[in-house]
Design a protein around this motif. Structure first.
Motif: not given
Length: 341
Positions: A1-11, A13-20
């Motif tokens: 299963m794939k999920i997109i994780g988005i880490d929005g910081g104060a300065t 934004v980062s993101g990537a696809q993650v697999i279990r």
């Protein structure tokens, strides 16, 4: 299963696809995509957030705040567009700040604009099939990433404290084998930004990279290391025997909690703070952190002394400088899969 994780910081934004990989292990599929807010054409370098008090009082968004919030939304949208595929993929997102009642927006943020309609805007702009269920705490997701990332520093550890330093400071806990949100533990332990040394000086100044960079113009590296070491010892002490008014806070913190007698197996330092302490530039500060922990532990309860001190001084196996910069993104995917809304 794939999920997109988005880490929005104060300065940024980062993101990537993650697999279990399995129920205990998640990892990135491809490298992280990242956008700095300051690189956006509409970025307002002079933007100053309203005071936290005014934000929490639901004061109307100012025009500059509206513009800055739209910029954040556009940057997050762009990162998602860079990593999403044709097949619908669930998206999980983490942001700093206090969330709205439905946890789909930002009610207040110290280092950025309020974005009360964040999830609605992202879903509309991207025509998402899967709704974004809620916005997670970026601090909590760092701890989840250290637990479920393949090289995470919480893996196979019963009791650990996480501190990640960037623009602000992230706190994370794992006690008796379970991840614990600082929000859920708020009655008996304070977040770093709540702890005050002197008027208008929070411990966050000594644990975030934005704060450390400012302090180094007026304070010595040894002084910064001393304060950071004192902060980490407070964590050891509070978890072992309860809060003892070591520092100033603007609220009551209870001494009693369910984890009395617990000794931390590991202190994990992460994000940009870890990178800095591993560098030549941060060596003096880290050395002073270790020395301060040694002095505090030697003069503490016998159980703490025996657990953290060996023949060479403070047991350095008890403190880990994590290189898992993707921790919050991996943590988002792990929680989204393991604790579905």
């Amino acid at each position: 299963m794939k999920i997109i994780g988005i880490d929005g910081g104060a300065t940024k934004v980062s993101g990537a696809q993650v697999i279990r990989i399995d129920d205990q292990t998640f990892e990135l599929i491809k490298p992280i995509k990242e956008i700095q807010y300051k690189d956006h054409k509409s970025y307002d370098s002079n933007f100053v957030p309203l005071t936290l008090e005014k934000q929490l009082a639901n004061k109307q968004l100012t025009k500059p705040e509206q513009n800055q919030s739209q910029l954040y939304i556009e940057c997050i949208t762009e990162v998602i567009e860079q990593i999403i595929e044709e097949d619908p993929i669930p998206i999980a997102i983490a942001m700093p700040g206090i969330k709205t009642a439905n946890k789909r927006g930002i009610k207040a943020m110290v280092n950025g604009p309020r974005i009360p309609n964040l999830c609605d805007e992202l879903e509309k702009r991207l025509s998402l099939k899967y709704k974004i269920q809620s916005i997670e705490s970026d601090a909590d997701m760092c701890a989840w990433g250290e637990e479920f990332g393949k090289t995470g520093a919480f893996r196979n550890i019963e009791n650990a404290y996480y501190i990640g330093g960037g623009t602000g400071t992230a706190d994370g806990l794992k006690l008796q084998g379970k991840l614990i949100s600082f929000d859920d533990a708020a009655k008996w332990i304070a977040k770093v930004w709540e702890l005050v040394i002197e008027k208008d000086t929070s411990f966050e100044s000594f644990s975030s990279m934005s704060g450390i960079n400012r302090l180094r113009t007026s304070r010595s590296d040894k002084e910064i290391g001393l304060m950071l070491g004192n902060l980490l010892f407070e964590r050891i002490s509070t978890i072992f025997s309860g809060w003892n008014n070591q520092f100033i806070t603007d609220r009551n913190i209870e001494n009693v909690h369910p984890y009395h007698g617990t000794l931390l197996d590991r202190i994990v330092i992460g994000q940009r703070l870890s990178d800095f302490l591993q560098s030549n530039e941060g060596a003096i500060i880290f050395s002073e952190v270790i020395e301060t922990l040694f002095i505090n532990c030697v003069n503490s309860a016998t159980e703490i002394k025996n657990y953290f001190i060996n023949n060479e001084g403070f047991d350095k196996d008890r403190i880990v400088l994590s290189n898992l910069r993707s921790a919050p993104i991996i943590g988002l995917a792990a929680k989204s899969y393991l604790v579905p809304c």
